[in-house]
Write a protein that holds these residues in place. Sequence first.
Motif, mmCIF file in Angstrom:
data_model
loop_
_atom_site.group_PDB
_atom_site.id
_atom_site.type_symbol
_atom_site.label_atom_id
_atom_site.label_comp_id
_atom_site.label_asym_id
_atom_site.label_seq_id
_atom_site.Cartn_x
_atom_site.Cartn_y
_atom_site.Cartn_z
ATOM 1 N N TYR A 18 9.164 -0.689 -3.092
ATOM 2 C CA TYR A 18 9.765 -0.446 -1.773
ATOM 3 C C TYR A 18 8.852 0.428 -0.902
ATOM 4 C CZ TYR A 18 13.758 -0.324 1.417
ATOM 5 O OH TYR A 18 14.591 -0.490 2.499
ATOM 6 N N ILE A 19 7.589 0.510 -1.280
ATOM 7 C CA ILE A 19 6.625 1.334 -0.541
ATOM 8 C C ILE A 19 5.507 0.430 -0.060
ATOM 9 C CG2 ILE A 19 5.046 3.300 -0.680
ATOM 10 C CD1 ILE A 19 6.714 4.264 -3.098
ATOM 11 N N THR A 20 5.394 0.278 1.245
ATOM 12 C CA THR A 20 4.307 -0.559 1.764
ATOM 13 C C THR A 20 3.825 -0.049 3.121
ATOM 14 O OG1 THR A 20 3.556 -2.850 1.985
ATOM 15 C CG2 THR A 20 5.725 -2.348 2.938
ATOM 16 N N GLY A 21 2.553 -0.315 3.407
ATOM 17 C CA GLY A 21 1.965 0.103 4.684
ATOM 18 C C GLY A 21 1.702 1.598 4.774
ATOM 19 N N GLN A 22 1.655 2.256 3.622
ATOM 20 C CA GLN A 22 1.501 3.717 3.627
ATOM 21 C C GLN A 22 0.049 4.139 3.385
ATOM 22 O OE1 GLN A 22 4.198 5.656 4.497
ATOM 23 N NE2 GLN A 22 4.885 3.556 4.894
ATOM 24 N N VAL A 23 -0.272 5.310 3.897
ATOM 25 C CA VAL A 23 -1.598 5.903 3.669
ATOM 26 C C VAL A 23 -1.374 7.198 2.900
ATOM 27 C CG1 VAL A 23 -3.709 6.793 4.732
ATOM 28 C CG2 VAL A 23 -2.399 4.963 5.872
ATOM 29 N N LEU A 24 -1.874 7.240 1.687
ATOM 30 C CA LEU A 24 -1.699 8.440 0.859
ATOM 31 C C LEU A 24 -3.034 9.178 0.752
ATOM 32 C CD1 LEU A 24 0.080 10.155 -1.040
ATOM 33 C CD2 LEU A 24 -0.655 8.668 -2.904
ATOM 34 N N ALA A 25 -3.052 10.403 1.253
ATOM 35 C CA ALA A 25 -4.259 11.220 1.137
ATOM 36 C C ALA A 25 -4.305 11.846 -0.253
ATOM 37 C CB ALA A 25 -4.251 12.303 2.205
ATOM 38 N N VAL A 26 -5.431 11.669 -0.914
ATOM 39 C CA VAL A 26 -5.655 12.330 -2.210
ATOM 40 C C VAL A 26 -6.837 13.249 -1.959
ATOM 41 C CG1 VAL A 26 -6.198 11.976 -4.661
ATOM 42 C CG2 VAL A 26 -4.803 10.294 -3.449
ATOM 43 N N ASP A 27 -6.538 14.431 -1.439
ATOM 44 C CA ASP A 27 -7.607 15.233 -0.828
ATOM 45 C C ASP A 27 -7.449 16.740 -1.021
ATOM 46 O OD1 ASP A 27 -5.485 15.798 0.802
ATOM 47 O OD2 ASP A 27 -6.432 15.177 2.681
ATOM 48 N N GLY A 28 -6.643 17.133 -2.001
ATOM 49 C CA GLY A 28 -6.481 18.568 -2.253
ATOM 50 C C GLY A 28 -5.877 19.314 -1.069
ATOM 51 N N GLY A 29 -5.185 18.560 -0.204
ATOM 52 C CA GLY A 29 -4.513 19.191 0.940
ATOM 53 C C GLY A 29 -5.355 19.279 2.195
#
Length: 249
Positions: free
Chosen positions: A235-246
Amino acid sequence: MKQLANQIAVVTGASRGLGRAIAWTLAEQGATVVAAARTADKLADLAGEAKAAQLAGTIVPRALDVTDRAAVEAFVEAVVGEFKKIDILVNNAGITRDSLLMNMEDEQFDEVMTANLKSVFWLTRITSRYMVRARYGRIVNISSVSGVCGNAGQSNYAASKAGLIGFSKSVAKEFARRNITCNVIAPGFITTDMTDVLPDKVKEEYKQIIPCRRFGEPADVAAAVAFFASPAAQYITGQVLAVDGGMTM
Ligand SMILES: NC(=O)c1ccc[n+]([C@@H]2O[C@H](COP(=O)([O-])OP(=O)(O)OC[C@H]3O[C@@H](n4cnc5c(N)ncnc54)[C@H](O)[C@@H]3O)[C@@H](O)[C@H]2O)c1
């Protein structure tokens, strides 16, 4: 049973860095991972290591230059011919050709756009045909914080990575009704060959603006990819997830 058992995944740029960690993690979760990169020698080592580690899944090495449209199409046809489907596509291969804008040559711009963006268009277009038929798919595109915030000296790279975000959101909208998701990971600074080339002074400066005060590891990105690639993320689509230590919060 592992959550990706019986699933077929394709990971581009899997010979080292993030792609290698992503391929490994998906195989750990039980997937058969077709690991692609320009040359197959390092991939063969990776496949051997995965076998020796007795991962739940397997890593299948395949040579592919993502900037060659005919090769991309032949690659996908061959994977579907052999494995009958592609459940997961991770578009990870990417390059930098950094330069300040005023000095940037057309070739530097075009090379980056082809490797980082047009290749993703080609791979996603042909793979989506099979995902639509199967009424299932998980597409994960590897962008960058540069594509979200911009970065001096990377106007070509940032444009390609920002382009990936718009591309992915459009794909997500086109395929949402067909049980195919498309999400984006925007890594910050992760320790790989790509970031090793930065001068120590620059690395230290970046660490000061990262709330976690350190670079991330390829496994940090791979864990996020594995979640988007899982059935649980339906149910999660079109999302941008930052994996960047904040860094970009
Ligand atoms: N390392 C970071 O800090 C960081 C940050 C943000 C985004 N990214 C992105 O993550 C992805 C992986 O980066 P990395 O740090 O592991 O880079 P890397 O340079 O260590 O690895 C890149 C991989 O892509 C492959 N590749 C390059 N051109 C290719 C082509 N034409 N065809 C097939 N494979 C090709 C390389 O062989 C290699 O396996 C890239 O898209 C990069 O832009 C990395």
